[in-house]
Each structure stands twice: as C-alpha cells, then as structure tokens.
Design a protein around this motif. Structure first.
Motif, PDB file in Angstrom:
ATOM      1  N   UNK A   1      -9.819  -8.539  13.448  1.00  0.00           N
ATOM      2  CA  UNK A   1      -9.511  -6.927  13.090  1.00  0.00           C
ATOM      3  C   UNK A   1      -8.243  -6.834  12.170  1.00  0.00           C
ATOM      4  N   UNK A   2      -7.178  -8.021  12.702  1.00  0.00           N
ATOM      5  CA  UNK A   2      -5.872  -7.930  11.885  1.00  0.00           C
ATOM      6  C   UNK A   2      -6.118  -8.244  10.558  1.00  0.00           C
ATOM      7  N   UNK A   3      -7.077  -9.318  10.233  1.00  0.00           N
ATOM      8  CA  UNK A   3      -7.261  -9.642   8.894  1.00  0.00           C
ATOM      9  C   UNK A   3      -7.878  -8.784   8.103  1.00  0.00           C
ATOM     10  N   UNK A   4      -8.979  -7.907   8.878  1.00  0.00           N
ATOM     11  CA  UNK A   4      -9.703  -6.831   8.184  1.00  0.00           C
ATOM     12  C   UNK A   4      -8.710  -5.638   7.958  1.00  0.00           C
ATOM     13  N   UNK A   5      -7.939  -5.000   8.766  1.00  0.00           N
ATOM     14  CA  UNK A   5      -6.960  -4.123   8.518  1.00  0.00           C
ATOM     15  C   UNK A   5      -6.059  -4.212   7.295  1.00  0.00           C
ATOM     16  N   UNK A   6      -5.589  -5.713   7.396  1.00  0.00           N
ATOM     17  CA  UNK A   6      -4.479  -6.082   6.414  1.00  0.00           C
ATOM     18  C   UNK A   6      -5.445  -6.042   4.781  1.00  0.00           C
ATOM     19  N   UNK A   7      -6.636  -6.538   4.843  1.00  0.00           N
ATOM     20  CA  UNK A   7      -7.313  -6.468   3.488  1.00  0.00           C
ATOM     21  C   UNK A   7      -7.553  -5.213   3.264  1.00  0.00           C
ATOM     22  N   UNK A   8      -7.919  -4.094   4.055  1.00  0.00           N
ATOM     23  CA  UNK A   8      -8.276  -2.675   3.837  1.00  0.00           C
ATOM     24  C   UNK A   8      -6.927  -2.286   2.963  1.00  0.00           C
ATOM     25  N   UNK A   9      -6.024  -2.382   3.739  1.00  0.00           N
ATOM     26  CA  UNK A   9      -4.664  -1.653   3.248  1.00  0.00           C
ATOM     27  C   UNK A   9      -4.169  -2.427   1.898  1.00  0.00           C
TER      28      UNK A   9
ATOM     29  N   UNK B   1      -3.849  -2.155  -3.862  1.00  0.00           N
ATOM     30  CA  UNK B   1      -4.228  -2.832  -5.344  1.00  0.00           C
ATOM     31  C   UNK B   1      -4.810  -1.551  -6.316  1.00  0.00           C
ATOM     32  N   UNK B   2      -5.533  -0.954  -5.654  1.00  0.00           N
ATOM     33  CA  UNK B   2      -6.287   0.168  -6.598  1.00  0.00           C
ATOM     34  C   UNK B   2      -5.053   1.236  -6.908  1.00  0.00           C
ATOM     35  N   UNK B   3      -4.389   1.553  -5.977  1.00  0.00           N
ATOM     36  CA  UNK B   3      -3.050   2.604  -6.203  1.00  0.00           C
ATOM     37  C   UNK B   3      -2.444   2.007  -7.621  1.00  0.00           C
ATOM     38  N   UNK B   4      -2.153   0.569  -7.459  1.00  0.00           N
ATOM     39  CA  UNK B   4      -1.701  -0.151  -8.561  1.00  0.00           C
ATOM     40  C   UNK B   4      -2.460   0.156 -10.097  1.00  0.00           C
ATOM     41  N   UNK B   5      -3.735  -0.101  -9.599  1.00  0.00           N
ATOM     42  CA  UNK B   5      -4.594   0.278 -11.032  1.00  0.00           C
ATOM     43  C   UNK B   5      -4.226   1.536 -11.588  1.00  0.00           C
ATOM     44  N   UNK B   6      -4.458   2.441 -10.544  1.00  0.00           N
ATOM     45  CA  UNK B   6      -4.101   3.938 -10.946  1.00  0.00           C
ATOM     46  C   UNK B   6      -2.683   4.097 -11.749  1.00  0.00           C
ATOM     47  N   UNK B   7      -1.600   3.413 -11.252  1.00  0.00           N
ATOM     48  CA  UNK B   7      -0.246   3.360 -11.574  1.00  0.00           C
ATOM     49  C   UNK B   7      -0.291   2.852 -13.091  1.00  0.00           C
ATOM     50  N   UNK B   8      -1.084   1.813 -13.317  1.00  0.00           N
ATOM     51  CA  UNK B   8      -1.163   1.170 -14.808  1.00  0.00           C
ATOM     52  C   UNK B   8      -1.669   1.959 -15.660  1.00  0.00           C
ATOM     53  N   UNK B   9      -3.023   2.983 -15.091  1.00  0.00           N
ATOM     54  CA  UNK B   9      -3.437   3.740 -16.140  1.00  0.00           C
ATOM     55  C   UNK B   9      -2.633   5.198 -16.417  1.00  0.00           C
ATOM     56  N   UNK B  10      -1.594   5.470 -15.340  1.00  0.00           N
ATOM     57  CA  UNK B  10      -0.894   6.408 -15.502  1.00  0.00           C
ATOM     58  C   UNK B  10       0.099   6.053 -16.479  1.00  0.00           C
ATOM     59  N   UNK B  11       0.666   4.823 -16.521  1.00  0.00           N
ATOM     60  CA  UNK B  11       1.523   4.443 -17.408  1.00  0.00           C
ATOM     61  C   UNK B  11       0.861   4.821 -18.654  1.00  0.00           C
ATOM     62  N   UNK B  12      -0.270   4.352 -19.194  1.00  0.00           N
ATOM     63  CA  UNK B  12      -0.831   4.761 -20.391  1.00  0.00           C
ATOM     64  C   UNK B  12      -0.673   6.042 -20.551  1.00  0.00           C
ATOM     65  N   UNK B  13      -1.222   6.857 -19.626  1.00  0.00           N
ATOM     66  CA  UNK B  13      -1.484   8.302 -19.847  1.00  0.00           C
ATOM     67  C   UNK B  13      -0.056   9.143 -19.927  1.00  0.00           C
ATOM     68  N   UNK B  14       0.893   8.847 -19.400  1.00  0.00           N
ATOM     69  CA  UNK B  14       2.205   9.498 -19.362  1.00  0.00           C
ATOM     70  C   UNK B  14       2.805   9.192 -20.833  1.00  0.00           C
ATOM     71  N   UNK B  15       2.811   7.926 -21.263  1.00  0.00           N
ATOM     72  CA  UNK B  15       3.179   7.751 -22.615  1.00  0.00           C
ATOM     73  C   UNK B  15       2.493   8.584 -23.562  1.00  0.00           C
TER      74      UNK B  15
ATOM     75  N   UNK C   1      -0.227  -8.823  -3.458  1.00  0.00           N
ATOM     76  CA  UNK C   1      -0.238  -7.529  -4.538  1.00  0.00           C
ATOM     77  C   UNK C   1       0.967  -8.041  -5.741  1.00  0.00           C
ATOM     78  N   UNK C   2       1.653  -8.638  -5.259  1.00  0.00           N
ATOM     79  CA  UNK C   2       2.624  -9.327  -6.551  1.00  0.00           C
ATOM     80  C   UNK C   2       2.033 -10.035  -7.494  1.00  0.00           C
ATOM     81  N   UNK C   3       1.187 -10.998  -6.793  1.00  0.00           N
ATOM     82  CA  UNK C   3       0.377 -11.960  -7.596  1.00  0.00           C
ATOM     83  C   UNK C   3      -0.536 -11.049  -8.440  1.00  0.00           C
ATOM     84  N   UNK C   4      -1.472 -10.305  -7.793  1.00  0.00           N
ATOM     85  CA  UNK C   4      -2.373  -9.944  -8.537  1.00  0.00           C
ATOM     86  C   UNK C   4      -1.977  -8.696  -9.671  1.00  0.00           C
TER      87      UNK C   4
END
Length: 375
Positions: free
Chosen positions: A47-55, A60-74, A145-148
């Motif tokens: 359960x701990x491994x699954x919860x950590x993986x989900x969060x 990670x997908x929030x990071x992808x969104x931030x990546x695309x927002x970087x393009x978009x805002x510029x 998250x830092x590595x990915x």
C-alpha cells in the motif's frame, strides 16, 4: 457521445485537457513504479509503495504540464496565441494557433519547456536532499522526480521534430539562412534520424536483450516521433501554399436556410432528404437565428416531429461556431477538426451569412488549391 478529451480548466486563457490515452499511461506508470518501489524497498508495504507511486506519477504529469506551460507563456508574451495544452499517452502538447513568424520567437518558445524541466529537476533534487532524514517515501519520490525531469529536458533537446530540440535546431537554421523552408526541412530530417535510431534501439532491446515491453514501448515512441515529424513537414507545406486562401475563397455562396416556424417533419422530408444536406441555418442569410442539423432531430421522438418546430431544437446563433470571411483556411480546418464540425457558416461581423463550408468540400477545395500551386 463518448468524449476522448476531458477539460480540466483554463490557465491564462489556455484550455487544459486530458486525452483518454493519459489514463492508460497513468495506470501503467503507477503499476510499474509500485512494483519497482516495493522491490527496491522491501520493508515498504504494498500500500505504501502504491501510494508513493500514485503521488509521484501525478507530480510527474504536473511537471509535464509545467513544461508545456513554459512553452505557452513565452508564446503568449511573444504574440503567439495558444489554444490548449493536452496531456496524453506520450506526455503533453501545447496547441498554438499559428507558428512563430520569427526565428527568435521560435527559439525562445522552444527552449522554455526544457528550461522549466531543468529548473524542476534542480528544485526536486534540493527538496530530496532537504528531506533525506525524514519519512523515506518523500525523498525517494522527490529524487525520482528530479531524475525524470532531467531526462525529459535532455530527451526533448534532441535536434529533431517534433521534439523541442528540433524546434531549436529549426530556429538556428532559420536565423542563419533566413530560409524558413530550409529550416523546417532540416528539422524534419533530424526527426527522421532520431526516429530511426530509436527504432534500431528498440529492435536491439527486443532481439538481443529480450526486453519485450521496453522494446515495444520504444518502438511505439519511435513511430510517434516519425509520424509527427512527417506531419509537421506536410503541415508547413500546407500552411505555406494556403497562406493567402481565406474563408470567402472556400465557401459556397447561398447557405442553405430553413424558416424557424417550419416543422421538423417538413424540414426533413422537404429539405434534408431531397437535397442530401444534413444541416441548415435557421432564418435568413441576413438574420441568422441558429443552426439545425440532422442530429438535433434526435432530441425529440419521431412522433413529435410533425408538431414541433426547427427553432425548438436548433443551436442558437450566439452558441454557433462560425468563421469570418478573412479567416485562414488552416484555422478553419483546425477548428472543424477540433470541434468535430461537419459544416460551418461564414458570417460577417454584422451577422449576415455570406457562405457555407462543409468538411468534405473544404478538404477537396484545399487539395485543389495545393495541386494548382505545385511546381
């Protein structure tokens, strides 16, 4: 009707949405990370491994969104409108209404995404170090998250379309040569090279290493990159050839109209069936009240058609998708595709309808325009 896209909201006027394929990659990522965490840290409960993986996956997908927002805002700051950001199986994509018109704009818009990913990688690494002595799943997730994010930044800087590095490469070639066509050809060529190298790596994983899942996944990514690279080249060619083609050039005059008091039954039997048209403007070209399509008739049981009017089932004019006479052909095609429209009226600012564009007719007309302009 089944929707393939879920709209999450808007940021600075940019529509943020999830494609249905995102659910697949989220489940796959959480499952693989849960297994990996549980194997690497056997003292963790499942359960701990699954919860950590989900969060971690959601961050990670929030990071992808931030990546695309970087393009978009510029892009917005440099005068390039952005319609949407979509998260899907291969990550994310920002949909801009048009390409940048200067090499400098292309460069800064393209480099903004990897810059955001690098900044996130540094921030997550710093947080992982700061929390190293605390609850173990936190620094583990932050370290991943830092590595990915660093991997995302480096991978995206590979110089081939549709990756950010391909756009940076295009901007550099464009600036050095002053030739946008030569620049796009170089970036598409780079995209092909990247895709074929990835195909080779995927084949090596499948045959030599025996990594079936990893090899198939890399092959799928390679196919996606190749398809997108070729598509970017064709899209640039279409935009260039259709740069001067406007809605008024594509529209059929005399849009089909039906009087608002006409019953649904009369409209179908006297207008739809004899002429084969599936949609009509309600009112007159000078005073459009809405649009009624054959699918609207399904709002009511067939036995009520003889007593109910078309203006009761129409889409009101204020909610109607329409284009102005000077709208570019590319923008019309994109609008009809994104909104799944089979027809669209061409209307002046005064509200007068001067033409009518149907999807199949639009595609045929665009093909003819491109054939006429080929050398």
């Amino acid at each position: 009707m089944f929707k393939t896209v879920l709209i999450l909201g808007h940021i600075r006027g940019i529509r943020i949405q999830l494609h249905i394929s995102w659910v697949f990659i989220l489940v796959l990522l959480v499952a693989s990370m849960s297994t990996g965490f549980h194997h690497q840290y056997p003292e963790w409960s499942l359960a701990m491994a699954a919860a950590t993986a989900l969060v971690t996956a959601l961050l990670f997908f929030a990071s992808i969104l931030a990546h695309e927002l970087g393009h978009s805002i510029v892009a917005l700051r440099r005068g390039v409108p952005v319609e949407s950001i979509t998260l899907f199986i291969f990550g994310g994509v920002a949909q801009m209404e048009r390409d940048p018109e200067r090499a400098e704009d292309e460069f800064w818009i393209a480099i903004a995404g990897p810059a955001v990913s690098v900044a996130l990688a540094l921030a997550f690494a710093a947080l992982a170090r700061a929390t190293a002595d605390g609850y173990e799943p936190i620094p583990v997730a932050l370290g991943w998250l830092a590595l990915i994010n660093l991997v995302v930044a480096i991978f995206n800087l590979i110089p081939g379309f549709p990756l950010d590095g391909g756009r940076v490469f295009r901007a550099v070639i464009w600036k050095l040569t002053g030739d946008a066509r030569r620049a796009i050809q170089a970036a598409v060529w780079g995209g092909r090279v990247v895709a074929f190298l990835l195909f080779g790596f995927a084949f090596w994983n499948l045959v030599v290493i025996g990594n079936l899942i990893g090899g198939l996944w890399m092959m799928l990514i390679a196919w996606f990159l190749l398809t997108m690279a070729e598509g970017q080249g064709r899209m640039f060619d279409m935009r260039e050839r259709l740069a001067d083609v406007r809605a008024r050039d594509l529209a059929s005059p005399d849009p089909p109209c039906v009087r608002p008091e006409t019953t649904i039954d009369d409209w179908i039997h006297h207008d739809v069936l004899p002429g084969g048209r599936r949609a009509f403007l309600v009112g007159t070209p000078e005073w459009v009240q809405g649009l009624v399509s054959l699918s609207d008739s399904r709002k009511l049981p067939r036995e009520q058609w003889a007593a109910r009017r078309v203006d009761e089932i129409m889409t009101p004019v204020e909610s109607l998708s329409r284009v102005a006479p000077d709208t570019k052909a590319e923008a019309i095609l994109r609008m009809m595709s994104e909104r799944n429209l089979n027809q669209i009226p061409v209307m002046e600012a005064s509200g007068r309808a001067i033409g009518w564009i149907e999807r199949q007719q639009l595609l045929r007309t665009i093909e003819i325009h491109m054939d006429l302009q080929r050398p």
